[in-house]
Design a protein around this motif. Structure first.
Motif, PDB file in Angstrom:
ATOM      1  N   SER A   3       0.830  -1.194   0.000  1.00  0.00           N
ATOM      2  CA  SER A   3       0.000   0.000   0.000  1.00  0.00           C
ATOM      3  C   SER A   3       0.869   1.249   0.000  1.00  0.00           C
ATOM      4  CB  SER A   3      -0.913   0.001   1.228  1.00  0.00           C
ATOM      5  OG  SER A   3      -1.757  -1.120   1.213  1.00  0.00           O
ATOM      6  N   SER A   4       0.383   2.314  -0.620  1.00  0.00           N
ATOM      7  CA  SER A   4       1.100   3.579  -0.638  1.00  0.00           C
ATOM      8  C   SER A   4       0.084   4.709  -0.757  1.00  0.00           C
ATOM      9  CB  SER A   4       2.084   3.637  -1.813  1.00  0.00           C
ATOM     10  OG  SER A   4       1.405   3.459  -3.034  1.00  0.00           O
ATOM     11  N   THR A   5       0.531   5.927  -0.453  1.00  0.00           N
ATOM     12  CA  THR A   5      -0.360   7.083  -0.497  1.00  0.00           C
ATOM     13  C   THR A   5      -0.271   7.739  -1.858  1.00  0.00           C
ATOM     14  OG1 THR A   5       0.055   7.408   1.847  1.00  0.00           O
ATOM     15  CG2 THR A   5      -0.955   9.240   0.658  1.00  0.00           C
ATOM     16  N   ASP A   6      -1.417   8.148  -2.413  1.00  0.00           N
ATOM     17  CA  ASP A   6      -1.392   8.785  -3.729  1.00  0.00           C
ATOM     18  C   ASP A   6      -1.035  10.262  -3.591  1.00  0.00           C
ATOM     19  OD1 ASP A   6      -3.621  10.174  -2.928  1.00  0.00           O
ATOM     20  OD2 ASP A   6      -4.943   9.408  -4.484  1.00  0.00           O
ATOM     21  N   LYS A  11      -5.662   9.117   0.445  1.00  0.00           N
ATOM     22  CA  LYS A  11      -6.138   7.753   0.289  1.00  0.00           C
ATOM     23  C   LYS A  11      -4.988   6.863  -0.126  1.00  0.00           C
ATOM     24  CE  LYS A  11      -8.058   8.300  -4.411  1.00  0.00           C
ATOM     25  NZ  LYS A  11      -9.289   8.151  -5.218  1.00  0.00           N
ATOM     26  N   ILE A  13      -3.348   3.341  -1.872  1.00  0.00           N
ATOM     27  CA  ILE A  13      -3.481   2.311  -2.893  1.00  0.00           C
ATOM     28  C   ILE A  13      -3.413   0.942  -2.223  1.00  0.00           C
ATOM     29  CG2 ILE A  13      -2.442   1.242  -4.926  1.00  0.00           C
ATOM     30  CD1 ILE A  13      -1.387   3.997  -5.709  1.00  0.00           C
ATOM     31  N   HIS A  15      -4.366  -2.026  -4.073  1.00  0.00           N
ATOM     32  CA  HIS A  15      -3.899  -2.922  -5.135  1.00  0.00           C
ATOM     33  C   HIS A  15      -3.475  -2.075  -6.330  1.00  0.00           C
ATOM     34  CE1 HIS A  15      -5.289  -6.626  -3.225  1.00  0.00           C
ATOM     35  NE2 HIS A  15      -6.425  -6.005  -2.959  1.00  0.00           N
ATOM     36  N   ASN A  16      -2.225  -2.259  -6.770  1.00  0.00           N
ATOM     37  CA  ASN A  16      -1.721  -1.537  -7.928  1.00  0.00           C
ATOM     38  C   ASN A  16      -1.405  -2.540  -9.026  1.00  0.00           C
ATOM     39  OD1 ASN A  16      -0.383  -0.065  -9.855  1.00  0.00           O
ATOM     40  ND2 ASN A  16       0.914   1.051  -8.408  1.00  0.00           N
ATOM     41  N   VAL A  22      -6.407  -0.041 -10.538  1.00  0.00           N
ATOM     42  CA  VAL A  22      -5.892   0.392  -9.246  1.00  0.00           C
ATOM     43  C   VAL A  22      -7.070   0.473  -8.283  1.00  0.00           C
ATOM     44  CG1 VAL A  22      -4.676   2.176  -7.943  1.00  0.00           C
ATOM     45  CG2 VAL A  22      -4.063   1.755 -10.336  1.00  0.00           C
ATOM     46  N   TYR A  24      -8.261   1.637  -4.366  1.00  0.00           N
ATOM     47  CA  TYR A  24      -7.876   2.494  -3.248  1.00  0.00           C
ATOM     48  C   TYR A  24      -8.598   2.077  -1.973  1.00  0.00           C
ATOM     49  CZ  TYR A  24      -6.022   5.465  -6.963  1.00  0.00           C
ATOM     50  OH  TYR A  24      -5.327   5.943  -8.044  1.00  0.00           O
ATOM     51  N   SER A  25      -8.053   2.543  -0.870  1.00  0.00           N
ATOM     52  CA  SER A  25      -8.571   2.160   0.446  1.00  0.00           C
ATOM     53  C   SER A  25      -9.974   2.684   0.693  1.00  0.00           C
ATOM     54  CB  SER A  25      -7.631   2.667   1.549  1.00  0.00           C
ATOM     55  OG  SER A  25      -7.446   4.076   1.432  1.00  0.00           O
ATOM     56  N   ASP A  30      -9.853   2.689 -10.179  1.00  0.00           N
ATOM     57  CA  ASP A  30      -9.500   3.275 -11.471  1.00  0.00           C
ATOM     58  C   ASP A  30      -9.200   2.138 -12.448  1.00  0.00           C
ATOM     59  OD1 ASP A  30      -9.729   5.897 -10.651  1.00  0.00           O
ATOM     60  OD2 ASP A  30      -7.598   6.079 -10.126  1.00  0.00           O
TER      61      ASP A  30
END
Length: 332
Positions: A3-6, A11, A13, A15-16, A22, A24-25, A30
């Motif tokens: 997970s990472s922040t956009d 919010k 991520i 699953h990328n 994509v 988001y939490s 997207d």
């Protein structure tokens, strides 16, 4: 991917799987590779094909886009046509039967092969994890076949009046090819309504994979390839993981390919598709031949092209060649 922040900083991520999807939490999703939806047409100006959207199941709610080629005036009302039940591609997570590329493609196939098409809008992950898509596509084939019975549910006059129930095909591209394989396997062991039999199936550049690399697929980091991660994302509870027979028909313990429904099979590949599915498509073709399956199986490869090239530029010479091969397969 972790997970990472956009860029908004608010919010995360979860699953990328770029460039496909994509998550988001906050639950937003997207799908950057989705092509725009286009409406059905009373008559396509280029091909003369008519299309419409229908609901073929109310529980669950399932839809499809139907395509009807221009009928001959002398026998238009009762003209019987080969039926193609089509499963669109999109990594089992994106794209739609209503998108521009699949609409254009179905118009071409319907007009050139003179077939009536039911393009199934199967539900996709992560809103609906596998095996939902498989069940939706099977339901679509059963709905079409039900028109051969006295009391079809949600019947449609295009299929009732023009469908030849002795000539039903299924077909699909990329992950749609995976769906075709699994529906064809089911049709080999499970009866369709009205005693209808599947005549044939085509798989263009099918999404087939496995737990171990094959051919020119990467050895290092194989489980982190997009192809591996897409399956684990779309079917997190899959028995056997990457060697689930629905993804790897050649896995140990997979059902025999001799039980594939129908009597005709076409498999195509692209020579530059080595990082995806080229080698597995050819091995699948060989395995069908070796299985004792009683039907006729064909293999075609366009050496200088990449994955599903014909979906993105239908006017190139190579695309026209591939479409003609599919058309000839459906017309024979």
């Amino acid at each position: 991917m972790a997970s990472s922040t956009d860029n908004n900083g608010d919010k995360v991520i979860v699953h990328n799987l770029l460039p496909h999807i994509v998550v988001y939490s906050d639950g937003t999703i997207d799908r950057p590779r989705n092509f725009p939806f286009v409406p059905p047409q009373e008559e396509d100006p280029e091909t003369g094909v008519s299309s419409k959207d229908i609901v073929f199941s109310n529980d669950p709610y399932l839809t499809a886009r139907l395509f009807l080629p221009k009928l001959t005036q002398s026998n238009g009302r009762n003209q019987k046509l080969t039926i193609l039940v089509y499963f669109h591609g999109g990594g089992l997570t994106f794209e739609s039967a209503f998108s521009s590329i699949h609409h254009t493609y179905c118009n071409l196939i319907a007009s050139q092969a003179n077939v009536v098409i039911a393009s199934i809008e199967h539900r996709k992950a992560p809103e609906y994890y596998l095996p939902t898509s498989y069940n939706d596509c099977w339901a679509g084939l059963c709905w079409v076949a039900s028109h051969a019975t006295q009391n079809p549910i949600n019947s449609d006059p295009w299929i009732t009046n023009h469908g030849d129930f002795n000539r039903i095909f299924i077909g699909g591209d990329s992950s749609g090819g995976n769906l075709v394989h699994n529906v064809a396997m089911r049709a080999g062991v499970e009866a369709l309504p009205g005693g209808v039999k599947l005549l044939g199936a085509y798989l263009n550049h099918p999404y087939l994979w496995g737990a171990k690399p094959m051919g020119k697929e990467p050895v290092i980091g194989f489980e982190e390839t997009l192809q591996s991660r897409m399956w684990k994302f779309a079917y997190p509870s899959a028995p056997g993981g990457l060697d689930n027979p629905m993804l790897n028909p050649l896995a140990y313990g997979a059902p025999s390919l001799a039980t594939i429904g129908g009597s005709r099979l076409l498999i195509t590949a692209a020579g530059q598709d080595h990082l995806f599915f080229r080698d597995r498509a050819e091995r699948y073709y060989e395995a069908v031949k070796e299985s004792g399956w009683k039907g006729e199986v064909e293999f075609f490869e366009e050496e200088d092209e990449d994955h599903v090239y014909f979906m993105y530029d239908t006017n190139s010479e190579n695309s026209k060649r591939l479409i003609k091969i599919v058309v000839d397969f459906l017309r024979r």
